[in-house]
Write a protein that holds these residues in place. Structure first.
Motif, mmCIF file in Angstrom:
data_model
loop_
_atom_site.group_PDB
_atom_site.id
_atom_site.type_symbol
_atom_site.label_atom_id
_atom_site.label_comp_id
_atom_site.label_asym_id
_atom_site.label_seq_id
_atom_site.Cartn_x
_atom_site.Cartn_y
_atom_site.Cartn_z
ATOM 1 N N GLU A 81 94.926 -31.178 24.197
ATOM 2 C CA GLU A 81 95.464 -32.419 24.762
ATOM 3 C C GLU A 81 94.590 -33.608 24.461
ATOM 4 N N LYS A 82 93.599 -33.424 23.562
ATOM 5 C CA LYS A 82 92.650 -34.484 23.206
ATOM 6 C C LYS A 82 91.759 -34.861 24.384
ATOM 7 N N LYS A 83 91.522 -33.917 25.259
ATOM 8 C CA LYS A 83 90.578 -34.105 26.351
ATOM 9 C C LYS A 83 89.207 -33.589 25.913
ATOM 10 N N THR A 84 88.158 -34.249 26.368
ATOM 11 C CA THR A 84 86.805 -33.883 25.957
ATOM 12 C C THR A 84 86.175 -32.983 27.004
ATOM 13 N N LEU A 85 85.668 -31.838 26.557
ATOM 14 C CA LEU A 85 84.992 -30.892 27.434
ATOM 15 C C LEU A 85 83.568 -30.662 26.944
ATOM 16 N N LEU A 86 82.694 -30.404 27.909
ATOM 17 C CA LEU A 86 81.319 -30.004 27.610
ATOM 18 C C LEU A 86 81.186 -28.522 27.934
ATOM 19 N N ILE A 87 80.796 -27.713 26.931
ATOM 20 C CA ILE A 87 80.765 -26.264 27.087
ATOM 21 C C ILE A 87 79.357 -25.753 26.790
ATOM 22 N N ASP A 88 78.780 -25.046 27.754
ATOM 23 C CA ASP A 88 77.516 -24.325 27.556
ATOM 24 C C ASP A 88 77.827 -22.857 27.332
ATOM 25 N N TRP A 89 77.206 -22.236 26.332
ATOM 26 C CA TRP A 89 77.520 -20.858 25.983
ATOM 27 C C TRP A 89 76.230 -20.082 25.752
ATOM 28 N N LEU A 90 76.365 -18.769 25.659
ATOM 29 C CA LEU A 90 75.263 -17.904 25.253
ATOM 30 C C LEU A 90 75.831 -16.762 24.417
ATOM 31 N N VAL A 91 74.978 -16.248 23.518
ATOM 32 C CA VAL A 91 75.362 -15.160 22.625
ATOM 33 C C VAL A 91 74.323 -14.055 22.748
ATOM 34 N N LYS A 92 74.786 -12.823 22.946
ATOM 35 C CA LYS A 92 73.927 -11.649 22.969
ATOM 36 C C LYS A 92 73.989 -10.967 21.585
ATOM 37 N N TRP A 93 72.829 -10.767 20.959
ATOM 38 C CA TRP A 93 72.800 -10.175 19.620
ATOM 39 C C TRP A 93 71.559 -9.285 19.472
ATOM 40 N N ARG A 94 71.589 -8.475 18.436
ATOM 41 C CA ARG A 94 70.426 -7.661 18.079
ATOM 42 C C ARG A 94 70.456 -7.376 16.579
#
Length: 304
Positions: A81-94
């Motif tokens: 919808e052309k709305k702006t969001l702020l997203i914090d994420w994390l990734v688990k890897w090895r």
């Protein structure tokens, strides 16, 4: 003494040479043996291992445990919808392929994180732009994380790692939209509060009106019962008066006259201007005449 010193020195040199050829691989690590700058062997089994002494071979240890990559910075992402969001994420890897990992990133994990973070951000941009704000906040959040993880699977093979999980820690609006949302929420809460207050006031008026009605009914019923009891009492009193006065009408008339005198001359300052021959003083005249007649009857008896 020189021979002993030489022997000790030789033993130390041998010990140093032997120790430089032995190393221990921890169960939490992967040992990578380099021979003249090239990967000679990757050791994944823990235990005591050996190699050629430096500079022919050297060992580098890599942590094989699960690592966490947090979003280095929060960047705005546009929704469908052309709305702006702020997203914090994390990734688990090895690490999955130590050779591939070292070829692409070296032995420093920070190199991988610096290269992997933009890839993850791009994957989120690609997935989030197909979703609505409602989907990101509630209904499609789990699907977004699964899609990003699938999107990173192919990219992760190039880095020699395995992406185990992707999580969204926070989804928020930018500052301007957040303020607008808060103001809208505040106005909505005020509207609900005013509606509840008006409903409470209406219920209060209804309760008060019902209480007033019940009070009026109770007072009216009490007045009706009181008047009924008073009427019954007056009727009994009238019957008693009638019965008592019927036995001696002359005494009853005299008693009523006394009540009239008592009511008329209640105070010393009361003044009545009446004709002495009026019916009001009939009881007094009757008493006087009765006393005179009694006196005359007594005189006649005495003369006789």
């Amino acid at each position: 003494m020189n021979r002993i010193a030489v022997t000790i020195a030789g033993l130390l040199v041998v010990l140093f040479a032997v120790s430089s050829t032995l190393f221990i691989v921890d169960q939490r690590q992967v040992g990578v043996v380099f021979a003249l700058g090239e990967i000679k062997e990757v050791i994944t089994e823990p235990g005591l291992k050996w190699k050629l002494p430096p500079p022919f071979q050297n060992v580098v240890f890599l942590d094989r445990r699960i690592q966490t990559l947090d979003s280095p910075e929060t960047r705005p992402i546009f929704t469908a919808e052309k709305k702006t969001l702020l997203i914090d994420w994390l990734v688990k890897w090895r690490i999955a392929e130590p050779r591939q990992f070292i070829r692409n990133n070296g032995v420093d994990f920070r190199n991988l994180e610096n290269r992997l973070a933009p890839v993850v951000q791009a994957a989120f941009n690609e997935v989030v732009t197909r979703r609505t704000v409602r989907g990101m906040l509630a209904t499609e959040r789990e699907q977004v994380m699964n899609n990003v993880r699938e999107r990173l699977s192919d990219e992760a093979q190039q880095f020699g790692i395995e992406v185990l999980d992707v999580r969204v820690k926070r989804v928020d609006f930018v500052a301007d939209i957040t303020d607008s949302v808060y103001r809208r929420m505040e106005s909505e809460r005020k509207r609900v509060a005013n509606e509840l207050r008006s409903q409470g006031a209406a219920e209060g008026e209804k309760i008060r009106a019902d209480a007033d009605r019940q009070r009026e009914v109770i007072v009216a019923e009490a007045y009706r019962d009181a008047q009924k009891l008073k009427g019954e009492g007056d009727a009994k009193a009238s019957a008693l008066y009638a019965e008592a006065f019927g036995r001696d009408p002359q005494f009853a008339s005299f008693y009523r006259s006394l009540d009239a005198y008592r009511a008329s001359f209640r105070s010393k300052s009361d003044l009545l201007v009446l004709d002495p021959s009026s019916d009001f003083f009939r009881a007094m005249r009757g008493a006087a005449s009765s006393s005179r007649s009694s006196s005359s009857k007594a005189g006649d008896g005495a003369s006789r």
